[in-house]
Design an enzyme around this catalytic site. Structure first.
Site, PDB file in Angstrom:
ATOM      1  N   PRO A   1      93.046 117.041   6.412  1.00 62.30           N
ATOM      2  CA  PRO A   1      94.325 117.471   5.852  1.00 62.30           C
ATOM      3  C   PRO A   1      94.148 118.490   4.732  1.00 62.30           C
ATOM      4  O   PRO A   1      93.183 118.458   3.972  1.00 62.30           O
ATOM      5  CB  PRO A   1      94.920 116.162   5.310  1.00 62.30           C
ATOM      6  N   GLU A   2      95.110 119.411   4.646  1.00 64.83           N
ATOM      7  CA  GLU A   2      95.109 120.411   3.584  1.00 64.83           C
ATOM      8  C   GLU A   2      95.629 119.786   2.283  1.00 64.83           C
ATOM      9  O   GLU A   2      96.231 118.703   2.275  1.00 64.83           O
ATOM     10  CB  GLU A   2      95.999 121.587   3.986  1.00 64.83           C
TER      11      GLU A   2
ATOM     12  N   LYS B   1      91.959 117.222  -2.372  1.00 67.06           N
ATOM     13  CA  LYS B   1      92.204 116.402  -1.187  1.00 67.06           C
ATOM     14  C   LYS B   1      91.961 114.914  -1.454  1.00 67.06           C
ATOM     15  O   LYS B   1      91.831 114.128  -0.516  1.00 67.06           O
ATOM     16  CB  LYS B   1      91.311 116.889  -0.038  1.00 67.06           C
TER      17      LYS B   1
ATOM     18  N   ARG C   1      82.875 125.247   9.944  1.00 59.25           N
ATOM     19  CA  ARG C   1      84.304 124.961  10.156  1.00 59.25           C
ATOM     20  C   ARG C   1      84.957 126.130  10.883  1.00 59.25           C
ATOM     21  O   ARG C   1      84.564 127.289  10.722  1.00 59.25           O
ATOM     22  CB  ARG C   1      84.993 124.730   8.805  1.00 59.25           C
TER      23      ARG C   1
END
Length: 263
Positions: A2-3, A51, A249
């Site tokens: 998640p951002e 995060k 990524r």
């Protein structure tokens, strides 16, 4: 993963459900804290840090959680039947009004509030934090001028909260190829200000749009659009992976709007 805006929104919802109320029950379904009892303690606040989520509990405890790739927090009304132990639930916090259920959490730590730096002290300026410091973010990015900008902006030690989606969209909007060295990536002050603006704009809702259009399939300039025409120049969007070995990524870019730097 998640951002930062997704984590910020989770923290806000948890704060609304838990802060100022005493826990009527709590379960930490991880071996190291399975016998810790938080019942009767008052939750002071829930805040996000990049995060990470920090649930601060009186008198001096912090429950630190990280969503990882698949983690979620769900809030139900009090009296909701709790998931059984076979469910991928790591934390349950209940009060007289609500039950917060943390599923598939990557990390669960209970520690002294004074020791929070041991779990979040490595993070750079938080893009959605009260203490956001753009100058410090630029300074940290500039420490490694030869590093690819696509790696540098994703490094949570430089600025906290950006994930693969916002990395892609940020570099597209700045017209910078992901492998461009930091020293050649243009105005870093404008870049970090734009990064904050993107997360700030999306923080209050689960949808993440960088184009200004929330309709499905129209939210993003480049992310998730490999092979599709660039919304600006119609060149097919490309997909690749960058990052240190073992930590690669996904990233997307337009080869025309974000030309690779010639050697």
């Amino acid at each position: 993963m998640p951002e930062g805006d997704t984590v910020w929104l989770s923290g806000r919802r948890l704060h609304a459900a838990l802060a100022g109320r005493r826990l009527t029950a709590a379960e930490l379904r991880v071996p190291q804290h399975a016998t810790d009892d938080l019942t009767g303690r008052l939750v002071r606040e829930v805040v996000s840090r990049g995060k990470h989520l920090l649930t601060r509990i009186e008198p001096d405890l912090t429950l630190h959680t990280h969503l990882g790739m698949e983690g979620t927090w769900r809030i139900e009304r009090a009296g909701t039947r709790w998931p059984g132990t076979r469910e991928p639930v790591r934390v349950i916090l209940a009060n007289q009004a609500a039950v917060a259920i943390g599923r598939r959490l990557a990390r669960v730590d209970l520690l002294a509030t004074a020791d929070e730096a041991t779990v979040v002290g490595h993070l750079g300026p938080d893009l959605l934090g009260r203490d956001w410091d753009a100058d410090e973010a630029v300074r940290r990015l500039s420490v490694e001028p030869d590093r690819p900008i696509g790696e540098a902006v994703l490094d949570q030690g430089n600025l906290a909260g950006i994930g693969s989606l916002y990395r892609t969209e940020l570099l597209f909007l700045r017209g910078v190829h992901p492998l461009t060295p930091v020293r050649d990536a243009g105005d870093l002050s404008r870049m970090v200000r734009l990064a904050r603006q993107l997360l700030w704009t999306n923080r209050d809702h689960p949808e993440q749009a960088t184009t200004g259009n929330l309709r499905r399939g129209h939210q993003h300039w480049a992310y998730g659009r490999a092979g599709e025409p660039c919304r600006r120049c119609r060149t097919p969007i490309r997909r690749g992976e960058i990052g240190p070995a073992g930590q690669e990524r996904v990233v997307y870019w337009c080869p025309s709007c974000q030309p690779a730097r010639s050697q």
